[in-house]
Design a protein around this motif. Structure first.
Motif, PDB file in Angstrom:
ATOM      1  N   VAL A   1       6.191   4.711  -4.413  1.00  0.00           N
ATOM      2  CA  VAL A   1       6.158   5.478  -3.187  1.00  0.00           C
ATOM      3  C   VAL A   1       4.749   5.485  -2.603  1.00  0.00           C
ATOM      4  N   LEU A   2       3.740   5.759  -3.437  1.00  0.00           N
ATOM      5  CA  LEU A   2       2.380   5.870  -2.917  1.00  0.00           C
ATOM      6  C   LEU A   2       1.867   4.570  -2.312  1.00  0.00           C
ATOM      7  N   LEU A   3       2.260   3.447  -2.893  1.00  0.00           N
ATOM      8  CA  LEU A   3       1.806   2.173  -2.333  1.00  0.00           C
ATOM      9  C   LEU A   3       2.287   1.973  -0.902  1.00  0.00           C
ATOM     10  N   SER A   4       3.438   2.513  -0.572  1.00  0.00           N
ATOM     11  CA  SER A   4       4.016   2.288   0.749  1.00  0.00           C
ATOM     12  C   SER A   4       3.493   3.257   1.813  1.00  0.00           C
ATOM     13  N   LEU A   5       2.794   4.310   1.408  1.00  0.00           N
ATOM     14  CA  LEU A   5       2.285   5.274   2.385  1.00  0.00           C
ATOM     15  C   LEU A   5       1.110   4.701   3.163  1.00  0.00           C
ATOM     16  N   PRO A   6       0.949   5.105   4.423  1.00  0.00           N
ATOM     17  CA  PRO A   6      -0.202   4.643   5.193  1.00  0.00           C
ATOM     18  C   PRO A   6      -1.500   5.160   4.571  1.00  0.00           C
ATOM     19  N   LYS A   7      -2.525   4.333   4.632  1.00  0.00           N
ATOM     20  CA  LYS A   7      -3.814   4.689   4.060  1.00  0.00           C
ATOM     21  C   LYS A   7      -4.931   4.336   5.035  1.00  0.00           C
ATOM     22  N   TYR A  37      -4.525   8.001  -9.258  1.00  0.00           N
ATOM     23  CA  TYR A  37      -3.876   6.966  -8.432  1.00  0.00           C
ATOM     24  C   TYR A  37      -4.701   5.684  -8.475  1.00  0.00           C
ATOM     25  N   TYR A  38      -6.002   5.809  -8.258  1.00  0.00           N
ATOM     26  CA  TYR A  38      -6.866   4.627  -8.238  1.00  0.00           C
ATOM     27  C   TYR A  38      -6.983   4.000  -9.623  1.00  0.00           C
ATOM     28  N   GLU A  39      -7.062   4.835 -10.659  1.00  0.00           N
ATOM     29  CA  GLU A  39      -7.123   4.313 -12.029  1.00  0.00           C
ATOM     30  C   GLU A  39      -5.871   3.512 -12.359  1.00  0.00           C
ATOM     31  N   TYR A  40      -4.716   4.042 -11.985  1.00  0.00           N
ATOM     32  CA  TYR A  40      -3.467   3.383 -12.346  1.00  0.00           C
ATOM     33  C   TYR A  40      -3.171   2.139 -11.529  1.00  0.00           C
ATOM     34  N   LEU A  41      -3.773   1.996 -10.378  1.00  0.00           N
ATOM     35  CA  LEU A  41      -3.615   0.729  -9.652  1.00  0.00           C
ATOM     36  C   LEU A  41      -4.122  -0.420 -10.510  1.00  0.00           C
ATOM     37  N   LEU A  42      -5.314  -0.264 -11.029  1.00  0.00           N
ATOM     38  CA  LEU A  42      -5.884  -1.319 -11.862  1.00  0.00           C
ATOM     39  C   LEU A  42      -5.143  -1.429 -13.195  1.00  0.00           C
ATOM     40  N   LYS A  43      -4.813  -0.296 -13.806  1.00  0.00           N
ATOM     41  CA  LYS A  43      -4.088  -0.316 -15.079  1.00  0.00           C
ATOM     42  C   LYS A  43      -2.722  -0.992 -14.930  1.00  0.00           C
ATOM     43  N   GLN A  44      -2.017  -0.715 -13.856  1.00  0.00           N
ATOM     44  CA  GLN A  44      -0.695  -1.333 -13.647  1.00  0.00           C
ATOM     45  C   GLN A  44      -0.822  -2.841 -13.515  1.00  0.00           C
ATOM     46  N   TRP A  45      -1.820  -3.289 -12.815  1.00  0.00           N
ATOM     47  CA  TRP A  45      -2.027  -4.724 -12.671  1.00  0.00           C
ATOM     48  C   TRP A  45      -2.281  -5.359 -14.036  1.00  0.00           C
ATOM     49  N   LEU A  46      -3.132  -4.731 -14.835  1.00  0.00           N
ATOM     50  CA  LEU A  46      -3.430  -5.260 -16.169  1.00  0.00           C
ATOM     51  C   LEU A  46      -2.211  -5.182 -17.089  1.00  0.00           C
ATOM     52  N   GLN A  47      -1.477  -4.055 -17.036  1.00  0.00           N
ATOM     53  CA  GLN A  47      -0.330  -3.875 -17.922  1.00  0.00           C
ATOM     54  C   GLN A  47       0.845  -4.784 -17.563  1.00  0.00           C
ATOM     55  N   THR A  48       0.869  -5.302 -16.357  1.00  0.00           N
ATOM     56  CA  THR A  48       1.923  -6.244 -15.979  1.00  0.00           C
ATOM     57  C   THR A  48       1.477  -7.686 -16.222  1.00  0.00           C
ATOM     58  N   GLY A  49       0.421  -7.837 -17.027  1.00  0.00           N
ATOM     59  CA  GLY A  49      -0.057  -9.183 -17.325  1.00  0.00           C
ATOM     60  C   GLY A  49      -0.685  -9.838 -16.108  1.00  0.00           C
ATOM     61  N   LYS A  50      -1.222  -9.035 -15.220  1.00  0.00           N
ATOM     62  CA  LYS A  50      -1.859  -9.490 -13.980  1.00  0.00           C
ATOM     63  C   LYS A  50      -0.882 -10.248 -13.087  1.00  0.00           C
ATOM     64  N   SER A  51       0.392  -9.896 -13.202  1.00  0.00           N
ATOM     65  CA  SER A  51       1.420 -10.594 -12.422  1.00  0.00           C
ATOM     66  C   SER A  51       1.807  -9.849 -11.147  1.00  0.00           C
ATOM     67  N   PHE A  55      -0.745  -4.388  -6.944  1.00  0.00           N
ATOM     68  CA  PHE A  55      -1.592  -3.349  -7.529  1.00  0.00           C
ATOM     69  C   PHE A  55      -3.065  -3.741  -7.449  1.00  0.00           C
ATOM     70  N   ARG A  56      -3.362  -4.986  -7.741  1.00  0.00           N
ATOM     71  CA  ARG A  56      -4.752  -5.461  -7.646  1.00  0.00           C
ATOM     72  C   ARG A  56      -5.245  -5.402  -6.212  1.00  0.00           C
ATOM     73  N   ARG A  57      -4.437  -5.845  -5.276  1.00  0.00           N
ATOM     74  CA  ARG A  57      -4.833  -5.812  -3.859  1.00  0.00           C
ATOM     75  C   ARG A  57      -5.058  -4.379  -3.376  1.00  0.00           C
ATOM     76  N   ALA A  58      -4.178  -3.459  -3.792  1.00  0.00           N
ATOM     77  CA  ALA A  58      -4.334  -2.055  -3.396  1.00  0.00           C
ATOM     78  C   ALA A  58      -5.624  -1.478  -3.979  1.00  0.00           C
ATOM     79  N   TRP A  59      -5.946  -1.837  -5.220  1.00  0.00           N
ATOM     80  CA  TRP A  59      -7.178  -1.369  -5.846  1.00  0.00           C
ATOM     81  C   TRP A  59      -8.394  -1.947  -5.125  1.00  0.00           C
ATOM     82  N   GLU A  60      -8.350  -3.231  -4.818  1.00  0.00           N
ATOM     83  CA  GLU A  60      -9.468  -3.855  -4.102  1.00  0.00           C
ATOM     84  C   GLU A  60      -9.641  -3.237  -2.708  1.00  0.00           C
ATOM     85  N   ASP A  61      -8.540  -2.986  -2.018  1.00  0.00           N
ATOM     86  CA  ASP A  61      -8.618  -2.323  -0.712  1.00  0.00           C
ATOM     87  C   ASP A  61      -9.259  -0.947  -0.838  1.00  0.00           C
ATOM     88  N   ALA A  62      -8.885  -0.219  -1.897  1.00  0.00           N
ATOM     89  CA  ALA A  62      -9.444   1.121  -2.111  1.00  0.00           C
ATOM     90  C   ALA A  62     -10.948   1.049  -2.373  1.00  0.00           C
TER      91      ALA A  62
END
Length: 97
Positions: A1-7, A37-51, A55-62
Motif C-alpha cells: 500500500v505505501l509504495l503506491s501512495l503519492p510521495k 518504512y525506509y529501512e524496510y525498503l532496502l531490507k525487502q530488496w535484499l530479502q527478495t534476493g535483489k529481485s 523496493f530498491r528504486r523506492a529506497w533510492e528515490d527516498a
C-alpha cells in the motif's frame, strides 16, 4: 500500500488514514513511526534476493529526497548538519528520534 501512495521526491507522509488508506497530515520526517518504512525498503530488496527492484528504486528515490529536502545545516559558526522535518511543504528545523 505505501509504495503506491503519492510521495514528495520519494518521501512518505508520516501518517496514513486507516479509513481511506491515503496519506494524511502532510508531515515528512525520518523519525519515529516512519523510519521503519525506509529501512524496510532496502531490507525487502535484499530479502527478495535483489529481485524486486521496486523496493530498491523506492529506497533510492527516498535517499535523493532526503538529501534534497531534509538534510540541513544550522546557522551560526558551527554549521552543524541535521535532518529536518517537513510539514505542508515547508522545512521545520527539528530533528526527531
Amino acid at each position: 500500500v505505501l509504495l503506491s501512495l503519492p510521495k514528495k521526491d520519494g518521501l512518505a507522509d508520516m501518517f496514513v488514514s486507516s479509513r481511506s488508506g491515503r496519506s494524511a497530515g502532510g508531515r515528512i520526517t525520518l523519525g519515529a513511526r516512519v523510519d521503519s518504512y525506509y529501512e524496510y525498503l532496502l531490507k525487502q530488496w535484499l530479502q527478495t534476493g535483489k529481485s524486486e527492484d521496486k523496493f530498491r528504486r523506492a529506497w533510492e528515490d527516498a535517499v535523493v529526497g532526503i538529501k534534497k529536502h531534509l538534510v540541513k545545516t544550522s546557522g551560526g559558526p558551527k554549521k552543524l548538519t541535521y535532518i529536518a522535518e517537513m510539514e505542508g511543504g515547508h522545512s521545520i528545523p527539528k530533528m526527531d528520534h
